[in-house]
Design a protein around this motif. Structure first.
Motif, PDB file in Angstrom:
ATOM      1  N   VAL A 128      32.677  33.832  44.302  1.00 25.91           N
ATOM      2  CA  VAL A 128      33.281  32.507  44.195  1.00 25.91           C
ATOM      3  C   VAL A 128      34.481  32.447  45.137  1.00 25.91           C
ATOM      4  CG1 VAL A 128      32.547  32.096  41.802  1.00 25.91           C
ATOM      5  CG2 VAL A 128      34.702  33.291  42.253  1.00 25.91           C
ATOM      6  N   ASP A 129      35.047  31.258  45.272  1.00 25.43           N
ATOM      7  CA  ASP A 129      36.244  31.118  46.103  1.00 25.43           C
ATOM      8  C   ASP A 129      37.472  31.718  45.422  1.00 25.43           C
ATOM      9  OD1 ASP A 129      34.844  29.735  48.122  1.00 25.43           O
ATOM     10  OD2 ASP A 129      35.112  27.823  47.077  1.00 25.43           O
ATOM     11  N   LEU A 130      37.623  31.452  44.118  1.00 26.78           N
ATOM     12  CA  LEU A 130      38.782  31.939  43.369  1.00 26.78           C
ATOM     13  C   LEU A 130      38.308  32.702  42.140  1.00 26.78           C
ATOM     14  CD1 LEU A 130      41.910  31.943  42.934  1.00 26.78           C
ATOM     15  CD2 LEU A 130      41.572  29.885  41.529  1.00 26.78           C
ATOM     16  N   SER A 131      38.562  34.001  42.120  1.00 29.91           N
ATOM     17  CA  SER A 131      38.212  34.832  40.969  1.00 29.91           C
ATOM     18  C   SER A 131      39.474  35.081  40.157  1.00 29.91           C
ATOM     19  CB  SER A 131      37.617  36.166  41.432  1.00 29.91           C
ATOM     20  OG  SER A 131      37.306  36.991  40.327  1.00 29.91           O
ATOM     21  N   CYS A 132      39.403  34.802  38.858  1.00 30.84           N
ATOM     22  CA  CYS A 132      40.563  34.936  37.977  1.00 30.84           C
ATOM     23  C   CYS A 132      40.295  36.017  36.930  1.00 30.84           C
ATOM     24  CB  CYS A 132      40.854  33.616  37.266  1.00 30.84           C
ATOM     25  SG  CYS A 132      40.961  32.181  38.371  1.00 30.84           S
ATOM     26  N   ALA A 133      41.328  36.745  36.575  1.00 29.58           N
ATOM     27  CA  ALA A 133      41.193  37.786  35.548  1.00 29.58           C
ATOM     28  C   ALA A 133      42.455  37.818  34.702  1.00 29.58           C
ATOM     29  CB  ALA A 133      40.954  39.151  36.186  1.00 29.58           C
ATOM     30  N   ALA A 162      40.025  34.586  47.071  1.00 34.59           N
ATOM     31  CA  ALA A 162      41.371  34.720  46.509  1.00 34.59           C
ATOM     32  C   ALA A 162      41.255  35.166  45.059  1.00 34.59           C
ATOM     33  CB  ALA A 162      42.132  33.400  46.598  1.00 34.59           C
ATOM     34  N   LEU A 163      42.342  35.763  44.558  1.00 33.04           N
ATOM     35  CA  LEU A 163      42.390  36.249  43.178  1.00 33.04           C
ATOM     36  C   LEU A 163      43.584  35.632  42.456  1.00 33.04           C
ATOM     37  CD1 LEU A 163      41.819  40.085  43.685  1.00 33.04           C
ATOM     38  CD2 LEU A 163      40.235  38.511  42.555  1.00 33.04           C
ATOM     39  N   LEU A 164      43.385  35.334  41.181  1.00 35.53           N
ATOM     40  CA  LEU A 164      44.480  34.877  40.329  1.00 35.53           C
ATOM     41  C   LEU A 164      44.488  35.744  39.078  1.00 35.53           C
ATOM     42  CD1 LEU A 164      46.729  32.780  39.715  1.00 35.53           C
ATOM     43  CD2 LEU A 164      44.967  31.427  38.541  1.00 35.53           C
ATOM     44  N   ILE A 165      45.601  36.441  38.851  1.00 33.69           N
ATOM     45  CA  ILE A 165      45.749  37.271  37.660  1.00 33.69           C
ATOM     46  C   ILE A 165      46.623  36.510  36.668  1.00 33.69           C
ATOM     47  CG2 ILE A 165      46.357  39.544  36.782  1.00 33.69           C
ATOM     48  CD1 ILE A 165      44.188  39.503  38.999  1.00 33.69           C
ATOM     49  N   LEU A 166      46.154  36.432  35.431  1.00 39.53           N
ATOM     50  CA  LEU A 166      46.814  35.636  34.401  1.00 39.53           C
ATOM     51  C   LEU A 166      47.343  36.548  33.303  1.00 39.53           C
ATOM     52  CD1 LEU A 166      43.786  33.330  34.442  1.00 39.53           C
ATOM     53  CD2 LEU A 166      46.047  32.400  34.897  1.00 39.53           C
TER      54      LEU A 166
END
Length: 201
Positions: free
Chosen positions: A27-32, A89-93
């Motif tokens: 995907v374009d933005l993978s979040c974890a 890109a990655l987004l860590i939450l």
């Protein structure tokens, strides 16, 4: 071949479940999600461990150094992930402490993730909750699909309202994926499908 299945749509966005983790999500933005610590171990396992390894151990190092607290509401956006990460890109939450945590905390996390995807104008996004990777058990993870769908629906409804007010342009987001382990794929498909049906998908 990765198992993937569309389980519904919300506001024109196709919702899928896929048997991959944060590092492999195409995907374009993978979040974890990431907690301030792991229960019963010193480091994460499973998909979150794979993601940390793909980043050369940066996630655990940044958390240990106090640079990324992983407290609830904290975010870390990586817009130049290494080739070992499939997403652009990655987004860590941050999810805070796993002690006393409940799946309700996933609703604001998913809302933040989807809102970020909309703001970045990406076409696809995915989220791995990282619950089992962090040592949580079934007593804490119950209701997770419903909470995640609640957060997703809230973000999409808000953006739709902003568009109707002339305060936002057309959304680029076409596809949102919830990550699941291969051994839990069938159950996840059923659970997310039911949650979407309850939400009016």
């Amino acid at each position: 071949m990765t198992e993937r299945q569309i389980v519904g749509t919300l506001h024109g966005v196709a919702i899928e479940v896929a048997a991959w983790d944060g590092s492999a999500a195409q995907v374009d933005l993978s979040c974890a999600c990431m907690f301030t610590k792991e229960l019963g171990r010193d480091v994460p396992v499973g998909g979150l461990a794979h993601l940390d390894q793909a980043l050369g151990g940066a996630l655990v190092q940044l958390r240990a150094a106090g640079l990324f607290s992983a407290e609830a509401g904290a975010t870390l956006l990586l817009d130049q992930p290494p080739p070992a990460v499939a997403a652009r890109a990655l987004l860590i939450l941050g999810q805070g402490s796993p002690t006393g945590w409940t799946a309700r905390a996933l609703a604001p996390a998913v809302q933040c993730a989807v809102s970020t995807a909309l703001a970045l104008r990406v076409r696809s996004g995915a989220l791995a909750p990282s619950m089992l990777d962090s040592g949580l058990d079934a007593r804490q993870t119950g209701g997770a699909p419903a909470a995640m769908v609640t957060g997703l629906a809230a973000a999409l409804a808000l953006y739709a309202r902003l568009r109707s007010l002339g305060l936002a342009g057309d959304a680029a987001l076409e596809r949102w994926v919830f990550d699941a382990g291969a051994e839990r794929f069938s159950g996840a498909v059923a659970a997310f499908g039911a949650a979407l049906a309850s939400n009016g998908s």
